[in-house]
Scaffold this motif. Structure first.
Motif, PDB file in Angstrom:
ATOM      1  N   GLU A 148       0.827  -1.204   0.000  1.00 48.25           N
ATOM      2  CA  GLU A 148       0.000   0.000   0.000  1.00 48.25           C
ATOM      3  C   GLU A 148       0.866   1.261   0.000  1.00 48.25           C
ATOM      4  OE1 GLU A 148      -2.466  -0.298   3.406  1.00 48.25           O
ATOM      5  OE2 GLU A 148      -3.633  -2.004   2.662  1.00 48.25           O
ATOM      6  N   VAL A 149       1.935   1.209   0.782  1.00 55.15           N
ATOM      7  CA  VAL A 149       2.836   2.363   0.853  1.00 55.15           C
ATOM      8  C   VAL A 149       3.477   2.610  -0.509  1.00 55.15           C
ATOM      9  CG1 VAL A 149       4.909   3.313   1.925  1.00 55.15           C
ATOM     10  CG2 VAL A 149       3.311   1.967   3.296  1.00 55.15           C
ATOM     11  N   LEU A 150       3.933   1.546  -1.157  1.00 58.13           N
ATOM     12  CA  LEU A 150       4.577   1.686  -2.461  1.00 58.13           C
ATOM     13  C   LEU A 150       3.605   2.228  -3.511  1.00 58.13           C
ATOM     14  CD1 LEU A 150       6.785  -1.543  -2.602  1.00 58.13           C
ATOM     15  CD2 LEU A 150       7.537   0.808  -2.255  1.00 58.13           C
ATOM     16  N   GLU A 151       2.366   1.758  -3.479  1.00 58.80           N
ATOM     17  CA  GLU A 151       1.365   2.245  -4.435  1.00 58.80           C
ATOM     18  C   GLU A 151       1.188   3.752  -4.323  1.00 58.80           C
ATOM     19  OE1 GLU A 151      -2.054  -0.035  -3.474  1.00 58.80           O
ATOM     20  OE2 GLU A 151      -1.446  -1.799  -4.648  1.00 58.80           O
ATOM     21  N   ASP A 152       1.311   4.258  -3.095  1.00 59.32           N
ATOM     22  CA  ASP A 152       1.132   5.700  -2.874  1.00 59.32           C
ATOM     23  C   ASP A 152       2.370   6.510  -3.269  1.00 59.32           C
ATOM     24  OD1 ASP A 152      -1.396   5.207  -1.882  1.00 59.32           O
ATOM     25  OD2 ASP A 152      -0.778   5.272   0.225  1.00 59.32           O
ATOM     26  N   THR A 153       3.554   5.933  -3.078  1.00 61.89           N
ATOM     27  CA  THR A 153       4.779   6.722  -3.216  1.00 61.89           C
ATOM     28  C   THR A 153       5.472   6.614  -4.581  1.00 61.89           C
ATOM     29  OG1 THR A 153       6.038   4.899  -2.203  1.00 61.89           O
ATOM     30  CG2 THR A 153       5.272   6.668  -0.747  1.00 61.89           C
ATOM     31  N   ILE A 154       5.312   5.494  -5.270  1.00 68.67           N
ATOM     32  CA  ILE A 154       6.054   5.301  -6.526  1.00 68.67           C
ATOM     33  C   ILE A 154       5.755   6.368  -7.575  1.00 68.67           C
ATOM     34  CG2 ILE A 154       6.382   3.767  -8.509  1.00 68.67           C
ATOM     35  CD1 ILE A 154       6.166   1.416  -6.593  1.00 68.67           C
ATOM     36  N   PRO A 155       4.495   6.751  -7.798  1.00 71.50           N
ATOM     37  CA  PRO A 155       4.250   7.785  -8.817  1.00 71.50           C
ATOM     38  C   PRO A 155       5.028   9.068  -8.567  1.00 71.50           C
ATOM     39  CG  PRO A 155       2.189   6.752  -8.181  1.00 71.50           C
ATOM     40  CD  PRO A 155       3.231   6.242  -7.227  1.00 71.50           C
ATOM     41  N   GLU A 156       5.107   9.492  -7.297  1.00 72.57           N
ATOM     42  CA  GLU A 156       5.836  10.720  -6.990  1.00 72.57           C
ATOM     43  C   GLU A 156       7.342  10.546  -7.179  1.00 72.57           C
ATOM     44  OE1 GLU A 156       4.324  13.569  -6.621  1.00 72.57           O
ATOM     45  OE2 GLU A 156       2.521  12.366  -6.959  1.00 72.57           O
ATOM     46  N   ILE A 157       7.852   9.341  -6.892  1.00 72.38           N
ATOM     47  CA  ILE A 157       9.270   9.081  -7.124  1.00 72.38           C
ATOM     48  C   ILE A 157       9.594   9.216  -8.605  1.00 72.38           C
ATOM     49  CG2 ILE A 157      11.073   7.315  -7.083  1.00 72.38           C
ATOM     50  CD1 ILE A 157       9.877   6.243  -4.517  1.00 72.38           C
ATOM     51  N   ILE A 158       8.777   8.593  -9.431  1.00 72.25           N
ATOM     52  CA  ILE A 158       9.021   8.642 -10.884  1.00 72.25           C
ATOM     53  C   ILE A 158       8.954  10.084 -11.384  1.00 72.25           C
ATOM     54  CG2 ILE A 158       8.138   7.945 -13.143  1.00 72.25           C
ATOM     55  CD1 ILE A 158       7.219   5.322 -11.859  1.00 72.25           C
ATOM     56  N   LYS A 159       7.961  10.821 -10.931  1.00 74.71           N
ATOM     57  CA  LYS A 159       7.806  12.207 -11.384  1.00 74.71           C
ATOM     58  C   LYS A 159       8.947  13.104 -10.907  1.00 74.71           C
ATOM     59  CE  LYS A 159       2.726  12.130 -11.588  1.00 74.71           C
ATOM     60  NZ  LYS A 159       1.479  12.689 -10.998  1.00 74.71           N
ATOM     61  N   SER A 160       9.605  12.728  -9.814  1.00 73.95           N
ATOM     62  CA  SER A 160      10.652  13.588  -9.235  1.00 73.95           C
ATOM     63  C   SER A 160      12.034  13.379  -9.852  1.00 73.95           C
ATOM     64  CB  SER A 160      10.742  13.352  -7.723  1.00 73.95           C
ATOM     65  OG  SER A 160      11.279  12.065  -7.444  1.00 73.95           O
ATOM     66  N   ILE A 161      12.175  12.394 -10.739  1.00 76.98           N
ATOM     67  CA  ILE A 161      13.477  12.137 -11.360  1.00 76.98           C
ATOM     68  C   ILE A 161      13.816  13.275 -12.316  1.00 76.98           C
ATOM     69  CG2 ILE A 161      14.805  10.567 -12.816  1.00 76.98           C
ATOM     70  CD1 ILE A 161      12.987   8.296 -11.800  1.00 76.98           C
ATOM     71  N   ASN A 162      15.024  13.804 -12.186  1.00 79.97           N
ATOM     72  CA  ASN A 162      15.461  14.934 -13.013  1.00 79.97           C
ATOM     73  C   ASN A 162      16.394  14.470 -14.122  1.00 79.97           C
ATOM     74  OD1 ASN A 162      14.163  16.983 -11.435  1.00 79.97           O
ATOM     75  ND2 ASN A 162      15.730  16.649  -9.882  1.00 79.97           N
ATOM     76  N   PHE A 163      16.306  15.149 -15.263  1.00 78.68           N
ATOM     77  CA  PHE A 163      17.163  14.865 -16.408  1.00 78.68           C
ATOM     78  C   PHE A 163      17.736  16.170 -16.950  1.00 78.68           C
ATOM     79  CE2 PHE A 163      13.778  11.720 -16.236  1.00 78.68           C
ATOM     80  CZ  PHE A 163      14.475  10.520 -16.297  1.00 78.68           C
ATOM     81  N   PRO A 164      18.907  16.110 -17.611  1.00 75.82           N
ATOM     82  CA  PRO A 164      19.442  17.328 -18.238  1.00 75.82           C
ATOM     83  C   PRO A 164      18.452  17.945 -19.221  1.00 75.82           C
ATOM     84  CG  PRO A 164      21.117  15.616 -18.192  1.00 75.82           C
ATOM     85  CD  PRO A 164      19.839  14.971 -17.739  1.00 75.82           C
ATOM     86  N   LYS A 165      17.724  17.096 -19.930  1.00 72.02           N
ATOM     87  CA  LYS A 165      16.646  17.528 -20.819  1.00 72.02           C
ATOM     88  C   LYS A 165      15.504  16.537 -20.671  1.00 72.02           C
ATOM     89  CE  LYS A 165      19.434  19.837 -24.371  1.00 72.02           C
ATOM     90  NZ  LYS A 165      19.787  19.874 -25.823  1.00 72.02           N
ATOM     91  N   SER A 166      14.292  17.054 -20.604  1.00 76.44           N
ATOM     92  CA  SER A 166      13.133  16.176 -20.457  1.00 76.44           C
ATOM     93  C   SER A 166      12.021  16.642 -21.387  1.00 76.44           C
ATOM     94  CB  SER A 166      12.657  16.150 -19.002  1.00 76.44           C
ATOM     95  OG  SER A 166      12.383  17.462 -18.548  1.00 76.44           O
ATOM     96  N   MET A 167      10.945  15.864 -21.470  1.00 72.50           N
ATOM     97  CA  MET A 167       9.889  16.178 -22.419  1.00 72.50           C
ATOM     98  C   MET A 167       8.528  15.725 -21.884  1.00 72.50           C
ATOM     99  SD  MET A 167      10.765  13.167 -25.203  1.00 72.50           S
ATOM    100  CE  MET A 167       9.357  13.530 -26.224  1.00 72.50           C
ATOM    101  N   ARG A 168       7.504  16.351 -22.424  1.00 71.58           N
ATOM    102  CA  ARG A 168       6.132  15.902 -22.175  1.00 71.58           C
ATOM    103  C   ARG A 168       5.634  15.173 -23.420  1.00 71.58           C
ATOM    104  NH1 ARG A 168       5.210  21.072 -19.424  1.00 71.58           N
ATOM    105  NH2 ARG A 168       4.833  20.664 -17.216  1.00 71.58           N
ATOM    106  N   TRP A 169       4.655  14.307 -23.235  1.00 71.38           N
ATOM    107  CA  TRP A 169       4.108  13.576 -24.380  1.00 71.38           C
ATOM    108  C   TRP A 169       2.675  13.138 -24.049  1.00 71.38           C
ATOM    109  CZ3 TRP A 169       6.674  11.597 -20.424  1.00 71.38           C
ATOM    110  CH2 TRP A 169       6.221  10.402 -19.866  1.00 71.38           C
ATOM    111  N   GLY A 170       1.887  12.979 -25.059  1.00 72.91           N
ATOM    112  CA  GLY A 170       0.550  12.405 -24.909  1.00 72.91           C
ATOM    113  C   GLY A 170      -0.328  13.088 -23.890  1.00 72.91           C
ATOM    114  N   GLY A 171      -0.169  14.389 -23.691  1.00 74.15           N
ATOM    115  CA  GLY A 171      -1.025  15.095 -22.752  1.00 74.15           C
ATOM    116  C   GLY A 171      -0.680  14.882 -21.297  1.00 74.15           C
ATOM    117  N   LYS A 172       0.466  14.272 -21.018  1.00 72.20           N
ATOM    118  CA  LYS A 172       0.870  14.037 -19.627  1.00 72.20           C
ATOM    119  C   LYS A 172       1.268  15.354 -18.967  1.00 72.20           C
ATOM    120  CE  LYS A 172       0.511   9.522 -19.856  1.00 72.20           C
ATOM    121  NZ  LYS A 172      -0.213   9.497 -21.154  1.00 72.20           N
TER     122      LYS A 172
END
Length: 693
Positions: free
Chosen positions: A128-152
């Protein structure tokens, strides 16, 4: 505790240069979450291929650890009335903590008794904890260059196409803006299945291997390294494989297969770098050399696939490289129809920076600055002549066809074309060495002319950028000024040069004012650049094991000779381990504090009223003479040892003499004595910056 969690983020191909940092972020973010959420685990591993980022957490607990907290409430006198019954304050506190009033305990805090409640928070299921936290972890990853796609509404390095999320044998679903979580992954883009069902974490790696994906980057790295080495040995040659290229190859393939291709002999007549650059920088091929360092007519490449049709693949890569080298041959032949100096005039057509003029303008500035540095260093007449010639030709290769096509060859082609044009070895080598060091750990200039030219070029870049307000901020440094500043420092230290950085900066800025007509506040820009140099030197010294307070003590004196400052830092760093240091520092801090109130350091012995004044002054005169002798020999540790002799006279003086007396003449004279001592001390370092143990 045998639970395992697997997360695979499937993407379009991620640039190889992004991956190391991304894996580090993923590992650290999950470790932090596990710690914050009280989740026990044994190990966290991270893997990557061009199309997937993978986390494997092993030995995970089933549930969070329970959290027991001791919540502090009102004081006992407020919590109970005179009859010992709970008051409204206690009832409210107990209700808020979810406990019965009778369950509170009394503890003393800062001399008064308070009520406390034991609060128990039961641990949740880890899933349950992982289900709540994983989306925010993925969204918080930084890259030198990043992009949006598909209305995200979040950014990522490349579009995410699938997610595998497994807790043992169960899909652990979470909402990442509609991207489906499942136990279905994809194999190699061309050789593997596009739909692979993973029934449990333990079968993930084998099933992908069956579909031509080796998930572990270290395994791919070994396959590439060992395979390429084996092929090179079979051809009787040596592999010219550097770490950067090996890392890139590791992260651009999922199933590596090294193979050999041939290079036409006619191309090997070109300068070595002309052949190597298209191979490595453009095609990611690995050259082979013989025992004498001469290139052999072979290259090694790495295929993202198996050995099927490898001969056809090899022939295709030979054709691609052949076309590149044919272009290089044409450029080389065209460029060498003229002498290198014939290209200098063409630099007038290339803008260096809109406000800073052309590359030709920069050439003239570098030429003048390099000559000035050569004169400061009192180099020989021949070196000055070579330096002047190298400075004039330094940027000429930028307008050649070869460098226009292969920018990585700047300086390298300048050296080659200078040799062909009949310039001497010192001049041609200096043209190449102006760009050294190009990165951390790179080689430094070997010649005096090359070292001076490199300093001049980099200092011109820094001075011009600061003069027009282009300065590094935070992590942003688009012109690489930090790297160039470190390059100057490293060259100075390597060559043991004694130069005034402040004077060099002024010289560089004067050229911009006179040659480019720039309008700026010189005093302000000079101080900005000096602070920039101090910051780079400070980091370097700390990284080399010098105490931070010693670095502050060294950089806080009026000295801008980098070589001398480093010598002082090393000497003082050893000296501070002496016994009785705290007493010495206390004495000199008292002197420094008083010296700040002085008008000057002129001492009139006729104004001495008590014997201890004379004793301190005489002790100082003796020490000051010895200190100057030691400073001239750069024996800074011994100079500080001389100053230790003043501790007792200083303590005796300050314990028995009132400095801030009403008589202004006496007061100023005593303050002047303090300043005289402090000023001499500051010729070594600022001891007031040293932190007592």
């Amino acid at each position: 505790m045998n639970n395992k969690f697997l997360l695979e983020i499937g993407t379009e191909e991620i640039p190889a240069r992004f991956i190391d940092n991304t894996l580090s972020q993923i590992r650290n973010k999950f470790k932090n979450v596990f710690k914050e959420e009280r989740i026990k685990f044994e190990d966290i591993k991270v893997y990557a291929t061009p199309r997937r980022l993978v986390l494997l957490a092993e030995g995970i607990s089933e549930k969070q650890e329970d959290l027991q907290e001791l919540a502090k409430g009102p004081s006992k006198r407020i919590a109970f009335d005179e009859d010992g019954n709970p008051t409204k304050a206690l009832l409210g506190f107990a209700r808020g903590q979810g406990v019965d009033p009778s369950e509170v305990v009394i503890k003393e805090y800062k001399g008064e008794e308070y009520v406390y409640a034991h609060k128990l928070e039961k641990g949740r299921l880890v899933k349950e904890v992982l289900e709540d936290t994983i989306p925010e972890i993925i969204k918080s990853i930084n890259f030198p260059k990043s992009m949006r796609w598909g209305g995200k509404n979040f950014r990522f390095a490349r579009p995410i196409r699938w997610i595998v999320s497994l807790f043992n044998d169960q899909v652990l679903s979470f909402d990442l803006e509609g991207i489906k979580c499942s136990n279905i992954t994809k194999g190699h883009r061309f050789l593997g299945s596009s739909s692979i069902e993973i029934n449990e974490v333990n079968e993930y790696f084998n099933k992908l291997r069956e579909n031509y994906v080796i998930v572990d980057q270290e395994e791919r790295r070994k396959i590439i390294s060992n395979g390429c080495l084996k092929l090179a040995k079979e051809k009787g040659g040596n592999l010219l494989l550097d770490e950067d290229l090996l890392k890139e190859l590791t992260y651009i393939v999922e199933y590596p297969t090294p193979f050999v291709g041939r290079v036409k002999e006619e191309y090997l007549k070109l300068p070595k770098e002309v052949v190597i650059t298209p191979m490595k920088e453009h095609q990611r091929y690995i050259p082979i050399s013989d025992d004498n360092g001469k290139l052999m007519p072979y290259f090694i490449a790495v295929r993202n696939g198996n050995e099927e049709y490898i001969d056809i693949v090899s022939k295709g890569n030979e054709k691609v490289l052949g076309a590149r080298l044919e272009d290089a041959k044409f450029f080389f032949e065209e460029d060498t129809k003229n002498k290198l100096e014939d290209y200098v005039e063409d630099l007038k057509e290339i803008v260096y920076q809109e406000k800073l003029g052309t590359i030709y303008d920069k050439t003239i500035r570098i030429e003048k600055l390099a000559k000035q540095i050569g004169e400061y260093l009192e180099v020989g007449k021949e070196t000055l002549m070579n330096l002047e010639r190298a400075s004039y030709l330094a940027k000429a290769d930028l307008v050649t066809k070869m460098v226009y096509e292969f920018t990585e060859l700047q300086g390298i082609m300048g050296r080659e074309y200078a040799n062909i044009s009949g310039e001497n070895d010192i001049v041609s080598t200096a043209i190449y060495e102006q760009y050294l060091p190009r990165f951390a750990g790179d080689t430094l200039p070997t010649t005096t002319a090359g070292a001076i030219l490199s300093i001049s070029d980099k200092l011109d870049n820094i001075a011009g950028s600061f003069a027009i307000g282009i300065q590094p901020t935070g992590s942003q440094d688009p012109y690489g000024l930090r790297r160039q500043c470190l390059g100057i420092i490293n060259i100075i230290l390597d060559k043991n040069l004694h130069l005034s950085i402040k004077q060099l900066v002024k010289d560089a800025l004067d050229l911009y004012a006179s040659e480019a007509g720039l309008d700026f506040s010189q005093d302000e820009v000079v101080e900005q650049i000096l602070e920039f140099f101090r910051g780079r030197l400070k980091n370097m010294l700390i990284d080399n094991g010098i105490r931070y307070d010693v670095v502050d003590a060294i950089l806080n004196i009026d000295n801008d000779d980098i070589t001398d400052l480093v010598i002082r830092a090393k000497e003082v760093n050893k000296w501070i381990d002496k016994e009785g240091l705290n007493e010495v520092l206390a004495a000199f801090n008292r002197v420094v504090n008083l010296s700040e109130k002085a008008q000057d350091n002129k001492v009139d012995k006729e104004l001495f009223e008590v014997e201890v004044e004379k004793e301190l002054y005489e002790a100082y005169i003796t020490v000051e003479d010895e200190v100057q002798k030691l400073l001239n020999k750069k024996e800074y540790g011994e100079a500080l040892n001389q100053f230790i002799k003043l501790r007792e006279p200083i303590d005796k003086y300050l314990d028995n003499v009132m400095v801030m007396v009403d008589d202004m003449n006496i007061r100023n004279n005593r303050l002047s004595l303090m300043k005289k001592i402090a000023d001499t001390m500051l010729t070594i370092c600022d001891l007031s910056k040293i932190v007592s143990k």
